[in-house]
Design a protein around this motif. Structure first.
Motif, PDB file in Angstrom:
ATOM      1  N   ALA A   1     -13.357  18.079   2.110  1.00 17.96           N
ATOM      2  CA  ALA A   1     -12.086  18.663   1.691  1.00 17.96           C
ATOM      3  C   ALA A   1     -11.012  17.606   1.447  1.00 17.96           C
ATOM      4  O   ALA A   1      -9.897  17.956   1.051  1.00 17.96           O
ATOM      5  N   ARG A   2     -11.327  16.329   1.674  1.00 21.39           N
ATOM      6  CA  ARG A   2     -10.332  15.268   1.554  1.00 21.39           C
ATOM      7  C   ARG A   2     -10.657  14.327   0.403  1.00 21.39           C
ATOM      8  O   ARG A   2     -11.823  14.024   0.135  1.00 21.39           O
ATOM      9  N   PHE A   3      -9.584  13.853  -0.234  1.00 23.08           N
ATOM     10  CA  PHE A   3      -9.722  12.937  -1.367  1.00 23.08           C
ATOM     11  C   PHE A   3      -8.700  11.815  -1.179  1.00 23.08           C
ATOM     12  O   PHE A   3      -7.551  12.065  -0.826  1.00 23.08           O
ATOM     13  N   TRP A   4      -9.128  10.586  -1.453  1.00 23.56           N
ATOM     14  CA  TRP A   4      -8.338   9.413  -1.076  1.00 23.56           C
ATOM     15  C   TRP A   4      -8.271   8.428  -2.228  1.00 23.56           C
ATOM     16  O   TRP A   4      -9.171   8.344  -3.054  1.00 23.56           O
ATOM     17  N   GLY A   5      -7.193   7.655  -2.269  1.00 25.43           N
ATOM     18  CA  GLY A   5      -7.120   6.587  -3.243  1.00 25.43           C
ATOM     19  C   GLY A   5      -5.699   6.238  -3.615  1.00 25.43           C
ATOM     20  O   GLY A   5      -4.727   6.645  -2.945  1.00 25.43           O
TER      21      GLY A   5
ATOM     22  N   GLU B   1     -12.099   0.100   2.544  1.00 26.42           N
ATOM     23  CA  GLU B   1     -12.797   1.271   3.057  1.00 26.42           C
ATOM     24  C   GLU B   1     -11.864   2.485   3.025  1.00 26.42           C
ATOM     25  O   GLU B   1     -10.705   2.384   2.612  1.00 26.42           O
ATOM     26  N   VAL B   2     -12.362   3.636   3.455  1.00 18.87           N
ATOM     27  CA  VAL B   2     -11.556   4.855   3.473  1.00 18.87           C
ATOM     28  C   VAL B   2     -11.177   5.193   4.911  1.00 18.87           C
ATOM     29  O   VAL B   2     -11.830   4.738   5.856  1.00 18.87           O
ATOM     30  N   PRO B   3     -10.126   5.996   5.114  1.00 20.01           N
ATOM     31  CA  PRO B   3      -9.774   6.422   6.469  1.00 20.01           C
ATOM     32  C   PRO B   3     -10.933   7.167   7.136  1.00 20.01           C
ATOM     33  O   PRO B   3     -11.747   7.805   6.459  1.00 20.01           O
ATOM     34  N   SER B   4     -10.993   7.096   8.461  1.00 23.33           N
ATOM     35  CA  SER B   4     -12.110   7.683   9.198  1.00 23.33           C
ATOM     36  C   SER B   4     -12.221   9.181   8.990  1.00 23.33           C
ATOM     37  O   SER B   4     -13.322   9.731   9.007  1.00 23.33           O
TER      38      SER B   4
ATOM     39  N   TYR C   1      -5.343   1.816   8.753  1.00 21.64           N
ATOM     40  CA  TYR C   1      -4.994   0.615   7.995  1.00 21.64           C
ATOM     41  C   TYR C   1      -6.030  -0.493   8.159  1.00 21.64           C
ATOM     42  O   TYR C   1      -6.280  -1.266   7.228  1.00 21.64           O
ATOM     43  N   GLN C   2      -6.632  -0.561   9.333  1.00 14.02           N
ATOM     44  CA  GLN C   2      -7.650  -1.585   9.549  1.00 14.02           C
ATOM     45  C   GLN C   2      -8.848  -1.380   8.620  1.00 14.02           C
ATOM     46  O   GLN C   2      -9.603  -2.330   8.355  1.00 14.02           O
ATOM     47  N   ARG C   3      -9.020  -0.186   8.123  1.00 13.55           N
ATOM     48  CA  ARG C   3     -10.123   0.102   7.199  1.00 13.55           C
ATOM     49  C   ARG C   3      -9.701  -0.049   5.738  1.00 13.55           C
ATOM     50  O   ARG C   3     -10.392  -0.691   4.949  1.00 13.55           O
ATOM     51  N   ILE C   4      -8.570   0.545   5.395  1.00 12.71           N
ATOM     52  CA  ILE C   4      -8.188   0.526   3.976  1.00 12.71           C
ATOM     53  C   ILE C   4      -7.833  -0.878   3.508  1.00 12.71           C
ATOM     54  O   ILE C   4      -7.946  -1.188   2.317  1.00 12.71           O
TER      55      ILE C   4
ATOM     56  N   THR D   1       0.794  -1.233   0.000  1.00 13.35           N
ATOM     57  CA  THR D   1       0.000   0.000   0.000  1.00 13.35           C
ATOM     58  C   THR D   1       0.825   1.281   0.000  1.00 13.35           C
ATOM     59  O   THR D   1       0.300   2.351  -0.291  1.00 13.35           O
ATOM     60  N   GLY D   2       2.109   1.177   0.365  1.00 12.25           N
ATOM     61  CA  GLY D   2       2.929   2.372   0.509  1.00 12.25           C
ATOM     62  C   GLY D   2       2.722   3.095   1.822  1.00 12.25           C
ATOM     63  O   GLY D   2       3.359   4.127   2.071  1.00 12.25           O
ATOM     64  N   VAL D   3       1.854   2.589   2.682  1.00 15.59           N
ATOM     65  CA  VAL D   3       1.566   3.216   3.970  1.00 15.59           C
ATOM     66  C   VAL D   3       2.727   2.963   4.934  1.00 15.59           C
ATOM     67  O   VAL D   3       3.227   1.840   5.037  1.00 15.59           O
ATOM     68  N   VAL D   4       3.150   3.992   5.644  1.00 15.06           N
ATOM     69  CA  VAL D   4       4.199   3.854   6.659  1.00 15.06           C
ATOM     70  C   VAL D   4       3.534   3.404   7.953  1.00 15.06           C
ATOM     71  O   VAL D   4       2.676   4.095   8.501  1.00 15.06           O
ATOM     72  N   ARG D   5       3.944   2.231   8.430  1.00 12.65           N
ATOM     73  CA  ARG D   5       3.264   1.615   9.566  1.00 12.65           C
ATOM     74  C   ARG D   5       4.203   1.440  10.761  1.00 12.65           C
ATOM     75  O   ARG D   5       5.414   1.566  10.648  1.00 12.65           O
ATOM     76  N   GLN D   6       3.593   1.126  11.910  1.00 18.12           N
ATOM     77  CA  GLN D   6       4.316   0.862  13.154  1.00 18.12           C
ATOM     78  C   GLN D   6       3.950  -0.544  13.634  1.00 18.12           C
ATOM     79  O   GLN D   6       2.767  -0.880  13.687  1.00 18.12           O
TER      80      GLN D   6
END
Length: 207
Positions: free
Chosen positions: A168-172, A156-159, A149-152, A88-93
């Motif tokens: 004002a937010r756009f995701w994908g 789903e989209v971030p909360s 991350y538990q959603r995407i 996903t490219g998401v930086v995680r912990q």
């Protein structure tokens, strides 16, 4: 494979902090901790206008982890607890790996986007809130925005997307030219925070 990112329209954002509350609730973020904040370019205090020769202007910058393509935090983590998800490219912990050295906090140029749990996480309510599959918080670990991350991971989209009243937010997927976020980035001027640091953030501020 994807490269998830977010665009935030600074002309639409009204600084209501609904995103801050949505994030805190969905992820059961402990008392005294915020993974998302809304800043202004006029000062450190909330709702501080900028001044140019006596002319005041207000612009809001919702602020959380920038989920960089070239994350400084990942490079310095000695145990691999901070990592970039290859799917996903998401930086995680990884809380179970984190040894609490806080090197990631020192390396990150975006101050305030990470927090450290010095003690057992505390909550004003006597029970958990938010998503049932949100990771449990732990003592002596570093935390930050995970793009929910538990959603995407379930499509789903971030909360913060769900509760934004100004839309004002756009995701994908930034690599998908047909995604909402890719279309916005391609059609609008934008800025990155601290672009000179070379981290290549995945959060775009539309101007």
């Amino acid at each position: 494979m994807a490269r998830y990112g977010m665009a935030i329209d600074t002309k639409r954002c009204v600084g209501c902090n609904a995103c801050t509350l949505a994030c805190k609730q969905a992820n059961n973020v402990p008392d005294g901790v915020m993974w998302s904040r809304v800043l202004t370019d006029g000062g450190d205090m909330p709702d501080t206008p900028a001044s140019d020769g006596g002319n005041l202007s207000m612009r809001y910058f919702p602020m959380g982890c920038q989920h960089c393509e070239n994350p400084a935090c990942v490079k310095v983590c000695p145990v691999g607890a901070t990592y970039k998800d290859p799917e996903t490219g998401v930086v995680r912990q990884d809380y179970d790996k984190c040894i609490g050295c806080r090197m990631c906090m020192s390396a990150c140029p975006y101050s305030g986007v990470r927090s450290f749990n010095w003690d057992e996480p505390q909550y004003c309510l006597g029970h958990d809130v938010g998503d049932a599959d949100a990771p449990a918080h732990q003592k002596h670990v570093v935390e930050k925005c995970t793009f929910c991350y538990q959603r995407i991971s379930k499509g789903e989209v971030p909360s913060c997307m769900d509760l934004c009243p100004a839309r004002a937010r756009f995701w994908g997927d930034l690599d998908d030219p047909n995604s909402e976020v890719a279309k916005k980035v391609a059609s609008r001027q934008y800025t990155h925070l601290l672009e000179e640091k070379g981290t290549k953030p995945s959060v775009y501020y539309l101007v």
